[in-house]
Design a protein around this motif. Structure first.
Motif, PDB file in Angstrom:
ATOM      1  N   PHE A 182     -96.377   9.516  40.280  1.00 29.06           N
ATOM      2  CA  PHE A 182     -95.741   9.934  40.888  1.00 29.06           C
ATOM      3  C   PHE A 182     -96.491  11.232  42.363  1.00 29.06           C
ATOM      4  O   PHE A 182     -96.192  11.075  42.693  1.00 29.06           O
ATOM      5  CB  PHE A 182     -93.887   9.792  41.568  1.00 29.06           C
ATOM      6  CG  PHE A 182     -94.183   8.186  41.230  1.00 29.06           C
ATOM      7  CD1 PHE A 182     -94.322   7.571  43.060  1.00 29.06           C
ATOM      8  CD2 PHE A 182     -93.586   7.596  40.585  1.00 29.06           C
ATOM      9  CE1 PHE A 182     -93.978   5.933  43.229  1.00 29.06           C
ATOM     10  CE2 PHE A 182     -93.736   6.435  40.172  1.00 29.06           C
ATOM     11  CZ  PHE A 182     -93.446   5.359  41.097  1.00 29.06           C
ATOM     12  N   ASN A 183     -95.972  12.786  41.101  1.00 33.10           N
ATOM     13  CA  ASN A 183     -96.891  13.745  41.380  1.00 33.10           C
ATOM     14  C   ASN A 183     -98.361  13.540  42.198  1.00 33.10           C
ATOM     15  O   ASN A 183     -98.757  13.838  43.165  1.00 33.10           O
ATOM     16  CB  ASN A 183     -96.433  14.915  39.758  1.00 33.10           C
ATOM     17  CG  ASN A 183     -95.178  14.747  40.108  1.00 33.10           C
ATOM     18  OD1 ASN A 183     -94.817  15.173  39.147  1.00 33.10           O
ATOM     19  ND2 ASN A 183     -94.403  14.824  41.234  1.00 33.10           N
ATOM     20  N   PHE A 184     -99.019  12.787  40.841  1.00 33.71           N
ATOM     21  CA  PHE A 184    -100.096  13.572  42.017  1.00 33.71           C
ATOM     22  C   PHE A 184    -100.424  11.626  43.261  1.00 33.71           C
ATOM     23  O   PHE A 184    -100.598  12.519  43.941  1.00 33.71           O
ATOM     24  CB  PHE A 184    -101.168  12.144  40.900  1.00 33.71           C
ATOM     25  CG  PHE A 184    -102.635  11.255  40.896  1.00 33.71           C
ATOM     26  CD1 PHE A 184    -103.350  12.540  41.042  1.00 33.71           C
ATOM     27  CD2 PHE A 184    -102.403   9.764  41.319  1.00 33.71           C
ATOM     28  CE1 PHE A 184    -105.138  12.019  41.314  1.00 33.71           C
ATOM     29  CE2 PHE A 184    -104.341   9.975  41.449  1.00 33.71           C
ATOM     30  CZ  PHE A 184    -105.639  11.072  41.281  1.00 33.71           C
ATOM     31  N   ILE A 185     -99.419  10.506  43.586  1.00 33.19           N
ATOM     32  CA  ILE A 185    -100.109   9.890  44.310  1.00 33.19           C
ATOM     33  C   ILE A 185     -99.092  10.963  45.087  1.00 33.19           C
ATOM     34  O   ILE A 185     -99.755  10.643  46.948  1.00 33.19           O
ATOM     35  CB  ILE A 185     -98.716   8.692  43.748  1.00 33.19           C
ATOM     36  CG1 ILE A 185     -99.725   7.617  43.301  1.00 33.19           C
ATOM     37  CG2 ILE A 185     -98.568   8.403  45.549  1.00 33.19           C
ATOM     38  CD1 ILE A 185     -98.531   6.589  42.468  1.00 33.19           C
ATOM     39  N   THR A 220     -92.120  18.185  49.986  1.00 31.86           N
ATOM     40  CA  THR A 220     -91.012  18.830  49.442  1.00 31.86           C
ATOM     41  C   THR A 220     -91.119  18.464  48.013  1.00 31.86           C
ATOM     42  O   THR A 220     -90.044  18.885  47.950  1.00 31.86           O
ATOM     43  CB  THR A 220     -89.940  17.971  50.258  1.00 31.86           C
ATOM     44  OG1 THR A 220     -90.193  17.143  50.466  1.00 31.86           O
ATOM     45  CG2 THR A 220     -89.632  19.137  51.584  1.00 31.86           C
ATOM     46  N   THR A 221     -91.663  17.279  47.293  1.00 38.11           N
ATOM     47  CA  THR A 221     -91.981  16.549  46.937  1.00 38.11           C
ATOM     48  C   THR A 221     -92.372  17.142  45.523  1.00 38.11           C
ATOM     49  O   THR A 221     -92.562  17.745  44.536  1.00 38.11           O
ATOM     50  CB  THR A 221     -92.987  15.358  46.724  1.00 38.11           C
ATOM     51  OG1 THR A 221     -94.055  15.300  46.655  1.00 38.11           O
ATOM     52  CG2 THR A 221     -91.673  14.316  47.458  1.00 38.11           C
ATOM     53  N   ALA A 270     -91.003  19.079  42.710  1.00 40.29           N
ATOM     54  CA  ALA A 270     -89.489  19.200  42.142  1.00 40.29           C
ATOM     55  C   ALA A 270     -88.984  17.713  41.259  1.00 40.29           C
ATOM     56  O   ALA A 270     -87.739  18.958  40.963  1.00 40.29           O
ATOM     57  CB  ALA A 270     -88.713  18.923  44.289  1.00 40.29           C
ATOM     58  N   ILE A 271     -90.096  17.208  41.451  1.00 42.35           N
ATOM     59  CA  ILE A 271     -89.501  16.179  40.202  1.00 42.35           C
ATOM     60  C   ILE A 271     -90.327  16.032  39.276  1.00 42.35           C
ATOM     61  O   ILE A 271     -91.558  15.236  39.810  1.00 42.35           O
ATOM     62  CB  ILE A 271     -88.521  15.053  41.145  1.00 42.35           C
ATOM     63  CG1 ILE A 271     -87.384  15.101  41.314  1.00 42.35           C
ATOM     64  CG2 ILE A 271     -88.594  14.081  39.391  1.00 42.35           C
ATOM     65  CD1 ILE A 271     -86.576  13.913  41.824  1.00 42.35           C
ATOM     66  N   TYR A 296     -99.910  20.480  35.033  1.00 42.29           N
ATOM     67  CA  TYR A 296     -99.377  19.936  35.822  1.00 42.29           C
ATOM     68  C   TYR A 296    -100.481  20.621  36.506  1.00 42.29           C
ATOM     69  O   TYR A 296    -101.002  19.399  37.638  1.00 42.29           O
ATOM     70  CB  TYR A 296     -98.330  21.145  36.167  1.00 42.29           C
ATOM     71  CG  TYR A 296     -97.801  20.207  37.774  1.00 42.29           C
ATOM     72  CD1 TYR A 296     -97.294  18.746  37.609  1.00 42.29           C
ATOM     73  CD2 TYR A 296     -98.114  20.993  38.885  1.00 42.29           C
ATOM     74  CE1 TYR A 296     -97.110  18.409  39.043  1.00 42.29           C
ATOM     75  CE2 TYR A 296     -98.302  19.949  40.150  1.00 42.29           C
ATOM     76  CZ  TYR A 296     -97.214  18.885  40.020  1.00 42.29           C
ATOM     77  OH  TYR A 296     -97.326  18.671  41.550  1.00 42.29           O
ATOM     78  N   ALA A 297    -101.008  21.101  35.965  1.00 41.32           N
ATOM     79  CA  ALA A 297    -102.853  21.942  37.146  1.00 41.32           C
ATOM     80  C   ALA A 297    -103.273  20.925  36.896  1.00 41.32           C
ATOM     81  O   ALA A 297    -104.399  20.573  38.670  1.00 41.32           O
ATOM     82  CB  ALA A 297    -103.695  22.887  36.650  1.00 41.32           C
ATOM     83  N   TRP A 298    -104.028  19.856  36.767  1.00 40.35           N
ATOM     84  CA  TRP A 298    -104.762  18.389  36.918  1.00 40.35           C
ATOM     85  C   TRP A 298    -103.648  17.502  38.480  1.00 40.35           C
ATOM     86  O   TRP A 298    -104.811  17.599  39.004  1.00 40.35           O
ATOM     87  CB  TRP A 298    -105.013  17.690  35.670  1.00 40.35           C
ATOM     88  CG  TRP A 298    -103.506  16.841  35.713  1.00 40.35           C
ATOM     89  CD1 TRP A 298    -102.583  16.801  34.525  1.00 40.35           C
ATOM     90  CD2 TRP A 298    -102.987  15.429  36.040  1.00 40.35           C
ATOM     91  NE1 TRP A 298    -101.393  16.286  34.819  1.00 40.35           N
ATOM     92  CE2 TRP A 298    -102.049  15.220  35.594  1.00 40.35           C
ATOM     93  CE3 TRP A 298    -103.878  15.067  37.205  1.00 40.35           C
ATOM     94  CZ2 TRP A 298    -101.088  13.536  35.685  1.00 40.35           C
ATOM     95  CZ3 TRP A 298    -103.386  12.994  37.532  1.00 40.35           C
ATOM     96  CH2 TRP A 298    -102.298  12.890  36.642  1.00 40.35           C
TER      97      TRP A 298
END
Length: 234
Positions: free
Chosen positions: A135-138, A179-180, A129-130, A212-214
């Motif tokens: 933070f996406n990984f977390i 939702t993230t 979403a952002i 982004y796929a990683w």
């Protein structure tokens, strides 16, 4: 072979129904267009339930997810001899499920001329979403940790009503934590459909966003490892 067959068909059903819900929500002129996040979370939860039932009937343990299979093996909860058949079945089944979604919704892909009209890789794979890689990984680590740790406390989750409980678990992870990043939780659920979207001639398709796929590959595996580690020492 029972492990491979069960994981193949179980994951195929998971992706067919799960990505089908995303296509229904996103593409033009479907009856489900713009049904919303709760619709998607409920659909993915029930997709997992049906996939686990199919996998269990065909002789596998219903993992449907390398972030379950690999950490389970590392911590002695699953035999290493079955890891390759399970993971291969998961990725191949996920690919076939995505191909079936493309066929099912082909006229709607043709009607949806651009990403702005709902025709994007987001039907098949997760997107943040952002966009914030750390933070996406977390987010994927935390969501998958919660999923796998709860899963570990269910025992054999292919029997009785337990697949339904697993589906409810997926739904609540999706509504509360998903939702993230779109809650991949599963490298096969993300990479196999993303690859299908990449190589199959989907009408009007956009980019597959492999940069982004990683995150949906490594985040779920790390989350699964933490969950299994905590489970074994607790």
């Amino acid at each position: 072979m029972h492990g491979f067959i069960g994981e193949f068909f179980g994951t195929m059903i998971l992706i067919l129904l799960g990505c089908g819900s995303c296509a229904s929500n996103s593409l033009k002129k479907t009856y489900g267009q713009n049904s919303g996040w709760l619709f998607i979370c409920l659909s993915w939860g029930m997709a997992v339930t049906m996939g686990v039932y199919v996998a269990g009937m065909l002789g596998s343990l219903g993992h449907l997810n390398p972030a379950v299979t690999i950490p389970f093996a590392i911590f002695g909860l699953f035999p290493w001899s079955q890891v390759v058949p399970y993971v291969l079945g998961q990725f191949l089944g996920g690919f076939l499920g995505a191909v079936l979604v493309i066929i099912q919704f082909y006229p709607h892909f043709k009607e949806s001329k651009s990403e702005e009209e709902g025709n994007s890789v987001g039907i098949f794979a997760t997107r943040p979403a952002i966009a914030n890689p750390v933070f996406n990984f977390i987010s994927e680590v935390v969501a998958t940790f919660a999923f796998v740790y709860i899963l570990l406390n269910l025992g054999n989750f292919t029997t009785g009503l337990k697949p339904f409980i697993v589906g409810m678990l997926i739904m609540v992870v999706g509504t509360c934590l998903g939702t993230t990043t779109g809650f991949a939780l599963n490298p096969a659920r993300d990479w196999a459909p993303r690859f299908a979207y990449t190589i199959i001639p989907v009408p009007n398709k956009s980019v597959a966003e492999w940069g982004y796929a990683w995150v949906p590959m490594l985040g779920p595996i790390v989350g699964g490892l933490i969950a299994c580690g905590l489970y074994t020492i607790a």
